[in-house]
Every structure is written in C-alpha cells, then in structure tokens.
Design an enzyme around this catalytic site. Structure first.
Site, PDB file in Angstrom:
ATOM      1  N   GLY A  25      -5.466  34.681 -52.616  1.00 32.55           N
ATOM      2  CA  GLY A  25      -4.106  34.384 -53.045  1.00 32.55           C
ATOM      3  C   GLY A  25      -3.072  34.751 -51.997  1.00 32.55           C
ATOM      4  N   HIS A  26      -3.404  34.562 -50.719  1.00 33.29           N
ATOM      5  CA  HIS A  26      -2.525  35.023 -49.640  1.00 33.29           C
ATOM      6  C   HIS A  26      -1.231  34.229 -49.533  1.00 33.29           C
ATOM      7  CE1 HIS A  26      -4.073  31.515 -47.516  1.00 33.29           C
ATOM      8  NE2 HIS A  26      -3.147  31.709 -46.596  1.00 33.29           N
ATOM      9  N   VAL A  30       2.349  38.197 -54.123  1.00 30.73           N
ATOM     10  CA  VAL A  30       1.668  39.469 -53.857  1.00 30.73           C
ATOM     11  C   VAL A  30       0.752  39.372 -52.645  1.00 30.73           C
ATOM     12  CG1 VAL A  30       0.056  41.172 -54.780  1.00 30.73           C
ATOM     13  CG2 VAL A  30       1.802  40.161 -56.274  1.00 30.73           C
ATOM     14  N   GLY A  31      -0.077  38.332 -52.612  1.00 32.88           N
ATOM     15  CA  GLY A  31      -1.037  38.196 -51.524  1.00 32.88           C
ATOM     16  C   GLY A  31      -0.376  38.103 -50.162  1.00 32.88           C
ATOM     17  N   SER A 122      -1.400  43.220 -64.445  1.00 37.08           N
ATOM     18  CA  SER A 122      -0.001  43.055 -64.827  1.00 37.08           C
ATOM     19  C   SER A 122       0.335  44.012 -65.963  1.00 37.08           C
ATOM     20  CB  SER A 122       0.252  41.619 -65.284  1.00 37.08           C
ATOM     21  OG  SER A 122       1.518  41.504 -65.913  1.00 37.08           O
ATOM     22  N   SER A 123       1.590  44.434 -66.020  1.00 37.25           N
ATOM     23  CA  SER A 123       2.015  45.329 -67.099  1.00 37.25           C
ATOM     24  C   SER A 123       2.052  44.624 -68.450  1.00 37.25           C
ATOM     25  CB  SER A 123       3.396  45.917 -66.790  1.00 37.25           C
ATOM     26  OG  SER A 123       4.359  44.886 -66.664  1.00 37.25           O
ATOM     27  N   CYS A 124       1.922  43.294 -68.473  1.00 36.27           N
ATOM     28  CA  CYS A 124       1.931  42.570 -69.754  1.00 36.27           C
ATOM     29  C   CYS A 124       0.648  42.813 -70.548  1.00 36.27           C
ATOM     30  CB  CYS A 124       2.150  41.084 -69.539  1.00 36.27           C
ATOM     31  SG  CYS A 124       0.735  40.223 -68.832  1.00 36.27           S
ATOM     32  N   TYR A 151      -1.899  34.921 -70.662  1.00 35.63           N
ATOM     33  CA  TYR A 151      -2.043  35.553 -69.347  1.00 35.63           C
ATOM     34  C   TYR A 151      -2.537  36.986 -69.509  1.00 35.63           C
ATOM     35  CZ  TYR A 151      -0.610  37.270 -64.714  1.00 35.63           C
ATOM     36  OH  TYR A 151      -0.575  37.839 -63.452  1.00 35.63           O
ATOM     37  N   LYS A 155      -5.939  38.865 -68.022  1.00 34.88           N
ATOM     38  CA  LYS A 155      -5.874  40.047 -67.158  1.00 34.88           C
ATOM     39  C   LYS A 155      -6.654  41.220 -67.759  1.00 34.88           C
ATOM     40  CE  LYS A 155      -3.640  38.686 -63.554  1.00 34.88           C
ATOM     41  NZ  LYS A 155      -4.289  38.721 -62.228  1.00 34.88           N
ATOM     42  N   HIS A 194       9.895  33.815 -63.085  1.00 34.51           N
ATOM     43  CA  HIS A 194      10.226  35.022 -63.816  1.00 34.51           C
ATOM     44  C   HIS A 194      11.738  35.231 -63.786  1.00 34.51           C
ATOM     45  CE1 HIS A 194       5.874  35.996 -63.060  1.00 34.51           C
ATOM     46  NE2 HIS A 194       6.000  36.298 -64.335  1.00 34.51           N
ATOM     47  N   TRP A 217      19.233  33.482 -70.886  1.00 36.46           N
ATOM     48  CA  TRP A 217      18.386  33.502 -72.077  1.00 36.46           C
ATOM     49  C   TRP A 217      18.381  34.890 -72.709  1.00 36.46           C
ATOM     50  CZ3 TRP A 217      13.187  30.713 -72.955  1.00 36.46           C
ATOM     51  CH2 TRP A 217      13.374  29.318 -72.860  1.00 36.46           C
ATOM     52  N   ASP A 284      13.825  37.005 -76.495  1.00 34.90           N
ATOM     53  CA  ASP A 284      14.011  38.144 -75.602  1.00 34.90           C
ATOM     54  C   ASP A 284      12.705  38.595 -74.949  1.00 34.90           C
ATOM     55  OD1 ASP A 284      16.710  38.730 -75.528  1.00 34.90           O
ATOM     56  OD2 ASP A 284      16.659  39.946 -77.350  1.00 34.90           O
TER      57      ASP A 284
END
Length: 327
Positions: A25-26, A30-31, A122-124, A151, A155, A194, A217, A284
């Site tokens: 994923g470069h 992130v990559g 991910s924090s999700c 997602y 993860k 995001h 939103w 939200d």
C-alpha cells in the site's frame, strides 16, 4: 525510560539498512509516509508494487510476489478506506476487499518466512460506546459504530488472524491501531474522504468560489483525535523495532478536539471568511473517539506534530498538488 528498559529494547531491534522490506500500500496515505521515512533513514531494499502491478486481492499473485522477492519484513498498510458515506454506500466492497488483502498478505508472509509483519488497523475496531479514552482491552466488549462496521469487522479479523498465526505458528505479527489520520497524500474526495481532508477541500473551494456559507455534516459536537501520518510512520518503524507482542497497541496523540473546533481551525488555515453552519440532520457517527496511548508512551514514543502545524502542512501540500490529488 530506565537503563534496563533501554537494554531490553535494543535486543528487539531487528531491521537494518540492508533488510528487504515490503511496504504494502505504498501509494496510500500511510504506506507512502512509511516508505518516505524508511528512505530518509537509509534503508536500501524497499519493495513496492502498485495495484496494477500486484493485486493483493488475488491470492496467487501475492504468493508469486512473496516467492520471488522473499521480503524479510512487511508493513501491511494496504486497505480499502473511506469516510462514513463510503462505508455506508459500499459495505460489500469494504469488508470483502480488506479481508482478502489481509488474508493473502499475512498468510504469504508466514509461509515465505517473513521475520516480522506490522499490520495497520484502525481505532474504529472499538465499541461505539466504550469507556474513553479507549484502552486496548476494550476490543470486542460492545457493539460497533454502524456507519463503519464493515471496515471495522474486517480490521478486527486482521488482528485476530495475526494473533492466530502467532499462537499456532509463533509468527511475529504485531497489530497497530492508529487513530484518525491526515496529512500529505490524503484522499480529498468530497463524498468518500474522511472528515478533515473533506472539510479542507470544501473550505478551499468555498473560498475560491466566494460562497457565503459552508455547512458541515452533523452537530459539530462529536470529539475526535487526529494523528499526522508522519507521526504514524515514525511510530510504525519504532514499533517494528521495539514491540514484539501479539496484543494490539494504540497509536495516537492522546488529545481530542470537537468537530466544530476542527472545522474552525481548518477555516482559519484556509482563510475562508464566510459563515460556518452545522447540519444536524446528518449522522454524527461515534460521539467520542480518543485512544489511550499510555502503552505506547511507556515504550518511549510520543507524537511530535501538533494539530495546527499538521493542518497547515497538509493544506500547503494540497495547494501544491491539486493537479494530482484524488478529488
């Protein structure tokens, strides 16, 4: 950090400048940051492939790549990502593609004798209404946020796959859980991005078009934590050297901001002088998302880039790269 701890960490340092390292994923947010930081530190054998060159959702292609290239270390940053709208619109794509990518890369890494793999989560993954700040042991203790559960489930499966390969085979796979990310190379698409890059583009275009108002939103009250991708890159490399446990580890700043305050900060950075409003009829998402990063701090790493400085840097990158960013 004590002398004893420093000694223990030195024993874990494994990568060197001649190590063969694959960054999956470069071309992504992130990559690309991990690749840049490895290059800046003189690592010489960095393996990268575009999606056109290597489709990670195809198991046979992944196996051929690992068999031919024989990487010794892997940063698994490849993923299908997006904001609330994208997750709600393409749920099958998000769960299917991420599961395929993770399964193929983690399995091939084990079978072709990779020494260590770092999986970027991910924090999700954490429950929607869990205790704040979110500790690593709150995983699987409650229901997920519905707007990104596809997602998140993928993860979580990636985390469990890493842990299963560690438990059954002794494979050294670590799982990093970053908070909300932003920075150069981000996706600025108005519908699929995001919140931070989407807001940045909206304010920029409103300024260019002399629009009187920008509507955001939601109510503006949810609170979020934001980490610059350069900080995540340095944390990822740090943990590849200094962390060898199958338990997940949070990566964040330890600080949060309301969406309203974030929008105001971006508005100031872009120098948009119109009116800012909030559309409470829109979702939200999770009311609050703050990571407990005490585990990471105890290892000796802390984020260095402030939100204001990071947003400034990101906007300058946006201005300089409008002709090639994803909009």
């Amino acid at each position: 950090m004590s002398t004893a701890n420093n000694t223990a960490l030195r024993h874990l340092i494994i990568m060197n400048k001649h190590s063969k390292i694959y960054i999956a994923g470069h071309n992504g947010l992130v990559g690309s940051a991990i690749l840049h930081h490895l290059q800046a530190h003189g690592f010489e054998q960095l393996l990268v492939r575009s999606h056109a060159e290597l489709d990670l959702t195809r198991q046979s292609d992944v196996e051929v790549f690992f068999a031919q290239q024989q990487p010794k270390y892997v940063f698994l940053a490849a993923a299908k990502v997006g904001g609330i709208h994208a997750n709600n619109t393409y749920p099958a794509d998000f769960i299917r593609d991420n599961l395929l990518i993770q399964n193929h890369v983690i399995d091939a890494a084990y079978r072709f004798r990779v020494k260590k793999l770092a999986f970027l989560g991910s924090s999700c993954i954490y429950p929607k209404l869990t205790t704040q700040p979110m500790t690593e042991d709150s995983l699987l203790t409650g229901e997920l946020e519905p707007t990104n559960e596809w997602y998140a489930v993928a993860k979580i499966a990636g985390i469990k796959l890493c842990q299963a390969y560690h438990k059954q085979y002794g494979f050294n796979a670590i799982s990093l859980m970053p908070t909300n990310l932003y920075g150069q190379g981000d996706n600025f698409h108005l519908e699929n991005a995001h919140v931070l890059p989407a807001l940045m583009r909206r304010f920029h275009e409103a300024k260019q078009q002399h629009l009187p108002e920008v509507s955001v939103w939601g109510s503006g009250t949810p609170r979020r934590e934001f980490l610059h991708v350069d900080d995540l890159a340095t944390a990822s490399i740090f943990l590849m050297h200094h962390y060898d446990r199958p338990e997940i580890i949070n990566v964040g700043t330890g600080h949060e901001v309301s969406i309203k305050a974030l929008a105001q900060l971006i508005q100031k950075t872009v120098a948009y002088e119109g009116k800012l409003t909030f559309d409470s009829s829109k979702p939200d998402g999770t009311p609050r998302k703050l990571l407990d990063v005490s585990k990471l701090h105890q290892l000796g790493w802390q984020a260095q880039i402030s939100l204001e400085a990071g947003i400034n840097q990101t906007y300058q990158w946006f201005l300089n790269n409008q002709d090639k960013i994803r909009v």
